[in-house]
Motif scaffolding. Structure first.
Motif, PDB file in Angstrom:
ATOM      1  N   PHE A 172       1.434  -1.215  -0.113  1.00  0.00           N
ATOM      2  CA  PHE A 172       0.031   0.272   0.080  1.00  0.00           C
ATOM      3  C   PHE A 172       0.658   1.030   0.288  1.00  0.00           C
ATOM      4  CE2 PHE A 172      -2.144   3.624   2.497  1.00  0.00           C
ATOM      5  CZ  PHE A 172      -2.738   4.098   1.906  1.00  0.00           C
ATOM      6  N   LYS A 173       0.568   2.343  -0.583  1.00  0.00           N
ATOM      7  CA  LYS A 173       0.817   3.671  -0.861  1.00  0.00           C
ATOM      8  C   LYS A 173       0.538   4.874  -1.249  1.00  0.00           C
ATOM      9  CE  LYS A 173       5.149   1.949  -3.441  1.00  0.00           C
ATOM     10  NZ  LYS A 173       5.952   1.672  -5.238  1.00  0.00           N
ATOM     11  N   ARG A 174       0.116   5.276   0.545  1.00  0.00           N
ATOM     12  CA  ARG A 174      -0.198   6.430   0.888  1.00  0.00           C
ATOM     13  C   ARG A 174      -0.286   7.578  -0.770  1.00  0.00           C
ATOM     14  NH1 ARG A 174      -3.322   7.405   5.084  1.00  0.00           N
ATOM     15  NH2 ARG A 174      -1.658   5.964   6.272  1.00  0.00           N
ATOM     16  N   PRO A 175      -2.016   8.055  -1.128  1.00  0.00           N
ATOM     17  CA  PRO A 175      -1.499   8.596  -1.961  1.00  0.00           C
ATOM     18  C   PRO A 175      -1.488  10.474  -1.703  1.00  0.00           C
ATOM     19  CG  PRO A 175      -4.071   8.798  -1.538  1.00  0.00           C
ATOM     20  CD  PRO A 175      -3.447   6.836  -0.757  1.00  0.00           C
ATOM     21  N   LYS A 176      -1.043  11.472  -2.219  1.00  0.00           N
ATOM     22  CA  LYS A 176       0.048  13.016  -2.330  1.00  0.00           C
ATOM     23  C   LYS A 176      -1.608  13.283  -1.908  1.00  0.00           C
ATOM     24  CE  LYS A 176       4.084  11.554  -0.398  1.00  0.00           C
ATOM     25  NZ  LYS A 176       4.830  11.824   0.107  1.00  0.00           N
ATOM     26  N   LEU A 177      -1.607  14.534  -1.695  1.00  0.00           N
ATOM     27  CA  LEU A 177      -2.640  14.723  -1.775  1.00  0.00           C
ATOM     28  C   LEU A 177      -2.503  16.359  -2.088  1.00  0.00           C
ATOM     29  CD1 LEU A 177      -4.794  14.301   1.738  1.00  0.00           C
ATOM     30  CD2 LEU A 177      -5.108  13.855  -1.144  1.00  0.00           C
ATOM     31  N   ALA A 178      -2.802  17.402  -2.638  1.00  0.00           N
ATOM     32  CA  ALA A 178      -2.872  18.577  -3.354  1.00  0.00           C
ATOM     33  C   ALA A 178      -2.995  18.924  -1.758  1.00  0.00           C
ATOM     34  CB  ALA A 178      -2.770  19.313  -4.148  1.00  0.00           C
ATOM     35  N   TYR A 179      -2.510  21.000  -2.019  1.00  0.00           N
ATOM     36  CA  TYR A 179      -2.791  21.813  -0.510  1.00  0.00           C
ATOM     37  C   TYR A 179      -3.845  21.434  -0.800  1.00  0.00           C
ATOM     38  CZ  TYR A 179      -2.867  25.474   2.249  1.00  0.00           C
ATOM     39  OH  TYR A 179      -2.896  26.449   3.034  1.00  0.00           O
ATOM     40  N   VAL A 180      -4.630  21.570  -2.102  1.00  0.00           N
ATOM     41  CA  VAL A 180      -6.085  22.532  -2.154  1.00  0.00           C
ATOM     42  C   VAL A 180      -7.053  21.144  -1.301  1.00  0.00           C
ATOM     43  CG1 VAL A 180      -7.347  23.821  -3.167  1.00  0.00           C
ATOM     44  CG2 VAL A 180      -5.238  22.414  -4.549  1.00  0.00           C
ATOM     45  N   ASP A 181      -6.814  20.148  -1.574  1.00  0.00           N
ATOM     46  CA  ASP A 181      -7.200  19.222  -1.275  1.00  0.00           C
ATOM     47  C   ASP A 181      -6.844  18.288   0.361  1.00  0.00           C
ATOM     48  OD1 ASP A 181      -8.243  17.836  -3.846  1.00  0.00           O
ATOM     49  OD2 ASP A 181      -6.531  17.226  -4.197  1.00  0.00           O
ATOM     50  N   ILE A 182      -6.701  19.522   1.113  1.00  0.00           N
ATOM     51  CA  ILE A 182      -5.758  18.354   2.593  1.00  0.00           C
ATOM     52  C   ILE A 182      -7.489  19.299   2.945  1.00  0.00           C
ATOM     53  CG2 ILE A 182      -4.975  18.678   4.210  1.00  0.00           C
ATOM     54  CD1 ILE A 182      -2.896  19.969   2.447  1.00  0.00           C
ATOM     55  N   PRO A 183      -7.620  17.626   3.955  1.00  0.00           N
ATOM     56  CA  PRO A 183      -9.670  18.279   4.708  1.00  0.00           C
ATOM     57  C   PRO A 183      -8.999  18.883   6.252  1.00  0.00           C
ATOM     58  CG  PRO A 183      -8.482  15.953   5.313  1.00  0.00           C
ATOM     59  CD  PRO A 183      -7.433  16.526   3.998  1.00  0.00           C
ATOM     60  N   PRO A 184     -10.636  19.797   6.174  1.00  0.00           N
ATOM     61  CA  PRO A 184      -9.647  20.488   7.151  1.00  0.00           C
ATOM     62  C   PRO A 184      -9.675  19.951   8.611  1.00  0.00           C
ATOM     63  CG  PRO A 184     -12.001  20.945   6.686  1.00  0.00           C
ATOM     64  CD  PRO A 184     -11.043  20.058   5.919  1.00  0.00           C
ATOM     65  N   ASP A 185      -8.544  20.988   9.095  1.00  0.00           N
ATOM     66  CA  ASP A 185      -7.963  19.983  10.486  1.00  0.00           C
ATOM     67  C   ASP A 185      -9.513  20.132  11.665  1.00  0.00           C
ATOM     68  OD1 ASP A 185      -7.291  18.161  12.625  1.00  0.00           O
ATOM     69  OD2 ASP A 185      -5.688  20.080  12.598  1.00  0.00           O
ATOM     70  N   LEU A 186     -10.263  19.852  12.276  1.00  0.00           N
ATOM     71  CA  LEU A 186     -11.471  19.994  12.930  1.00  0.00           C
ATOM     72  C   LEU A 186     -10.998  20.309  14.590  1.00  0.00           C
ATOM     73  CD1 LEU A 186     -14.832  17.560  11.530  1.00  0.00           C
ATOM     74  CD2 LEU A 186     -13.573  20.627  11.090  1.00  0.00           C
ATOM     75  N   TRP A 187     -10.036  19.637  14.934  1.00  0.00           N
ATOM     76  CA  TRP A 187      -9.171  19.667  15.978  1.00  0.00           C
ATOM     77  C   TRP A 187      -8.914  21.486  16.217  1.00  0.00           C
ATOM     78  CZ3 TRP A 187     -11.005  16.423  19.466  1.00  0.00           C
ATOM     79  CH2 TRP A 187     -11.096  15.063  18.829  1.00  0.00           C
ATOM     80  N   SER A 188      -7.973  21.290  15.844  1.00  0.00           N
ATOM     81  CA  SER A 188      -7.444  22.670  15.763  1.00  0.00           C
ATOM     82  C   SER A 188      -8.656  23.942  15.583  1.00  0.00           C
ATOM     83  CB  SER A 188      -6.346  23.029  14.184  1.00  0.00           C
ATOM     84  OG  SER A 188      -5.117  22.328  14.041  1.00  0.00           O
ATOM     85  N   LEU A 189      -9.625  24.098  14.879  1.00  0.00           N
ATOM     86  CA  LEU A 189     -10.560  24.792  14.459  1.00  0.00           C
ATOM     87  C   LEU A 189     -11.570  24.522  15.720  1.00  0.00           C
ATOM     88  CD1 LEU A 189     -12.857  26.860  12.503  1.00  0.00           C
ATOM     89  CD2 LEU A 189     -13.784  24.511  12.170  1.00  0.00           C
ATOM     90  N   GLY A 190     -11.035  23.750  16.577  1.00  0.00           N
ATOM     91  CA  GLY A 190     -11.813  23.589  17.825  1.00  0.00           C
ATOM     92  C   GLY A 190     -11.487  24.212  18.687  1.00  0.00           C
TER      93      GLY A 190
END
Length: 121
Positions: free
Chosen positions: A27-45
């Motif tokens: 398994f190789k994790r796909p590389k995400l582009a900067y725009v595809d990174i999901p928001p970090d809800l812990w940091s938002l909280g």
């Protein structure tokens, strides 16, 4: 002990084993582009609770924001977390917590001085 003899003869691989070792792909994790990174809800909280705690001077809310910031740091994975989001939430939560604690300490000192001054009058 027919099964044991068959296993020894096959050297760990039985003839009726349906697994194909050539079909196993690592398994190789796909590389995400900067725009595809999901928001970090812990940091938002952490940001929201720290902001509310700092604005309304609620120590409980700043502690919750600090806990959210610690959770954001602990849940960070290099592939799908924006480090700027996590650092912003953590620094804001820590500063709100420190301001809240220092404000309560200064308030206690001021109240103690006021009560001493009232007794002298």
């Amino acid at each position: 002990a027919l099964w044991a003899r068959r296993m020894v003869l096959a050297k760990g691989k039985l003839p009726e084993d349906a697994h194909d070792p050539g079909a196993v792909v690592r398994f190789k994790r796909p590389k995400l582009a900067y725009v595809d990174i999901p928001p970090d809800l812990w940091s938002l909280g952490a940001l929201v609770f720290s902001f509310v705690g700092m604005t309304f001077k609620w120590k409980g809310s700043t502690w919750v924001g600090f806990v959210f910031a610690v959770a954001a740091v602990c849940n960070k994975r290099t592939h799908d977390a924006d480090t700027k989001q996590i650092i912003t939430g953590s620094v804001f939560a820590l500063s709100a917590l420190l301001m809240s604690l220092m404000n309560s300490w200064q308030g206690q000192t001021a109240r103690a001085l006021i009560s001493v001054g009232e007794k002298e009058l």
